[in-house]
Design a protein around this motif. Structure first.
Motif, PDB file in Angstrom:
ATOM      1  N   ASN A   1      -3.265  -2.046  -7.747  1.00  0.00           N
ATOM      2  CA  ASN A   1      -2.326  -0.961  -8.014  1.00  0.00           C
ATOM      3  C   ASN A   1      -0.953  -1.478  -8.396  1.00  0.00           C
ATOM      4  O   ASN A   1      -0.285  -0.951  -9.295  1.00  0.00           O
ATOM      5  CB  ASN A   1      -2.210  -0.049  -6.792  1.00  0.00           C
ATOM      6  CG  ASN A   1      -3.324   0.974  -6.719  1.00  0.00           C
ATOM      7  OD1 ASN A   1      -4.312   0.864  -7.439  1.00  0.00           O
ATOM      8  ND2 ASN A   1      -3.189   1.945  -5.847  1.00  0.00           N
TER       9      ASN A   1
ATOM     10  N   GLU B   1       0.834  -1.206   0.000  1.00  0.00           N
ATOM     11  CA  GLU B   1       0.000   0.000   0.000  1.00  0.00           C
ATOM     12  C   GLU B   1       0.865   1.250   0.000  1.00  0.00           C
ATOM     13  O   GLU B   1       0.582   2.217  -0.705  1.00  0.00           O
ATOM     14  CB  GLU B   1      -0.926  -0.001   1.216  1.00  0.00           C
ATOM     15  CG  GLU B   1      -1.876   1.194   1.275  1.00  0.00           C
ATOM     16  CD  GLU B   1      -2.728   1.345   0.035  1.00  0.00           C
ATOM     17  OE1 GLU B   1      -2.950   2.486  -0.401  1.00  0.00           O
ATOM     18  OE2 GLU B   1      -3.161   0.319  -0.521  1.00  0.00           O
TER      19      GLU B   1
ATOM     20  N   GLY C   1       0.395   2.636  -3.439  1.00  0.00           N
ATOM     21  CA  GLY C   1      -0.853   3.337  -3.162  1.00  0.00           C
ATOM     22  C   GLY C   1      -1.143   4.427  -4.179  1.00  0.00           C
ATOM     23  O   GLY C   1      -2.289   4.630  -4.582  1.00  0.00           O
ATOM     24  N   ASP C   2      -0.098   5.122  -4.606  1.00  0.00           N
ATOM     25  CA  ASP C   2      -0.216   6.152  -5.639  1.00  0.00           C
ATOM     26  C   ASP C   2       0.570   5.653  -6.851  1.00  0.00           C
ATOM     27  O   ASP C   2       1.798   5.752  -6.890  1.00  0.00           O
ATOM     28  CB  ASP C   2       0.357   7.471  -5.130  1.00  0.00           C
ATOM     29  CG  ASP C   2       0.184   8.622  -6.112  1.00  0.00           C
ATOM     30  OD1 ASP C   2       0.082   8.367  -7.324  1.00  0.00           O
ATOM     31  OD2 ASP C   2       0.167   9.788  -5.665  1.00  0.00           O
ATOM     32  N   VAL C   3      -0.141   5.092  -7.827  1.00  0.00           N
ATOM     33  CA  VAL C   3       0.514   4.478  -8.979  1.00  0.00           C
ATOM     34  C   VAL C   3       1.364   5.477  -9.752  1.00  0.00           C
ATOM     35  O   VAL C   3       2.500   5.190 -10.130  1.00  0.00           O
ATOM     36  CB  VAL C   3      -0.533   3.834  -9.922  1.00  0.00           C
ATOM     37  CG1 VAL C   3       0.129   3.355 -11.213  1.00  0.00           C
ATOM     38  CG2 VAL C   3      -1.217   2.674  -9.231  1.00  0.00           C
ATOM     39  N   GLU C   4       0.821   6.679  -9.979  1.00  0.00           N
ATOM     40  CA  GLU C   4       1.559   7.692 -10.726  1.00  0.00           C
ATOM     41  C   GLU C   4       2.857   8.062 -10.013  1.00  0.00           C
ATOM     42  O   GLU C   4       3.912   8.217 -10.647  1.00  0.00           O
ATOM     43  CB  GLU C   4       0.716   8.947 -10.912  1.00  0.00           C
ATOM     44  CG  GLU C   4       1.421  10.034 -11.717  1.00  0.00           C
ATOM     45  CD  GLU C   4       0.579  11.281 -11.894  1.00  0.00           C
ATOM     46  OE1 GLU C   4       1.114  12.272 -12.444  1.00  0.00           O
ATOM     47  OE2 GLU C   4      -0.592  11.274 -11.486  1.00  0.00           O
ATOM     48  N   ASN C   5       2.797   8.169  -8.696  1.00  0.00           N
ATOM     49  CA  ASN C   5       3.993   8.492  -7.914  1.00  0.00           C
ATOM     50  C   ASN C   5       5.041   7.398  -8.057  1.00  0.00           C
ATOM     51  O   ASN C   5       6.226   7.683  -8.243  1.00  0.00           O
ATOM     52  CB  ASN C   5       3.617   8.658  -6.442  1.00  0.00           C
ATOM     53  CG  ASN C   5       4.788   9.063  -5.578  1.00  0.00           C
ATOM     54  OD1 ASN C   5       5.291  10.181  -5.642  1.00  0.00           O
ATOM     55  ND2 ASN C   5       5.241   8.126  -4.738  1.00  0.00           N
TER      56      ASN C   5
END
Length: 296
Positions: free
Chosen positions: A183, A133, A137-141
């Motif tokens: 993700n 996670e 958690g933030d795929v773009e990041n």
């Protein structure tokens, strides 16, 4: 006579293809502008993309796209155009200035020193106690961080003395059955495509270390699907072969202690080292993704 050792190694067919592709650069660069609504990029990895002058680094860059497309000039031209469009839209030239949480992402991958030929070495960790996670958690990041890691490696490539890099993929603690999230699967898929499409022929060798027996079995099954040129870059090592194999490529003072060398890796804390000594228990069923084989 060429002063660049990589150009000196070109075959006659490669020399011809490079000159054909180079002649197309002016129009190729113009073609990228409408697709990005910005001024066309004029360089790639610090190398000016020009058909004029005697900068042989251009030839070394171009031949990578050509080799990735079996010296088909038309297909290599399309690949290079698409790469420049992607870099402009992704703002790849600015990603090195971005900041990421290394306490989380540094445990997934890091760049550490060079091999005996001065090539950057990137380590990718797939086992241990990775917090899915926190990492995905933030795929773009995550995708931007992974591209930044690749760009850090590219900073060591000058296309004069060095034209490629080394990767080490560590599967210590990875099981055939493990939890994956939507993700993590999405991020993996995006990264594989980005690397395949935009970083052609920059990998000199890829070490798969601490590979479990099932990993070797899977590799044998998919090997017929991989090109011979790709397979020649793979070195698969069991736990007992890690140090011996890596020390052939990387000097002891540059190899992390975790792999039998003398170098300390700031990205790996003491708690990380303890984690690597433990096996990860079996969890939920998962599908083996392409990145398990390092196809990026």
């Amino acid at each position: 006579m060429s002063q660049n050792k990589f150009v000196q190694a070109f075959t006659e067919e490669e020399k011809k293809a490079v000159q054909e592709l180079k002649a197309q650069l002016p129009e190729l660069l113009k073609a990228t502008a409408p697709a990005t609504d910005e001024a066309p990029l004029s360089s790639l990895w610090g190398v000016p993309l020009t058909a004029e002058g005697d900068d042989e680094r251009v030839d070394v860059v171009l031949v990578k796209f050509l080799r990735a497309r079996n010296l088909d000039v038309k297909e290599a031209s399309i690949m290079l155009t698409d790469c420049l469009i992607w870099r402009s839209k992704f703002k790849a030239d600015h990603v090195l200035q971005e900041s990421f949480d290394q306490s989380v992402l540094g445990r997934v991958g890091f760049l550490h020193k060079t091999d005996k030929e001065g090539r950057a070495v990137t380590y990718n960790l797939y086992g241990g106690d990775i917090n899915l996670e926190a990492v995905f958690g933030d795929v773009e990041n995550f995708v931007r961080w992974r591209v930044q890691l690749m760009e850090k490696g590219m900073q060591h490539i000058d296309f004069v003395n060095v034209d490629s890099m080394i990767q080490v993929h560590d599967y210590h603690g990875v099981s055939l059955f493990g939890s994956r999230t939507a993700n993590s699967k999405q991020a993996t898929k995006e990264i594989i495509k980005i690397m395949q499409d935009n970083y052609p022929e920059v990998l000199a060798k890829k070490f798969f270390v601490n590979v479990p027996s099932w990993g070797s079995t899977i590799f044998k099954l998919v090997r017929p699907l991989l090109s011979e040129n790709t397979v020649k870059k793979f070195v698969i090592c069991s736990s007992s072969e890690v140090s011996e194999s890596l020390l052939q490529q990387i000097s002891k003072e540059n190899l992390p202690k975790q792999y039998g060398g003398d170098s300390v890796v700031p990205e790996l804390t003491a708690s990380d080292e303890k984690t690597k000594e433990k096996e990860t228990p079996l969890q939920n069923d998962e599908t083996i993704e392409a990145d398990t084989l390092g196809v990026d």
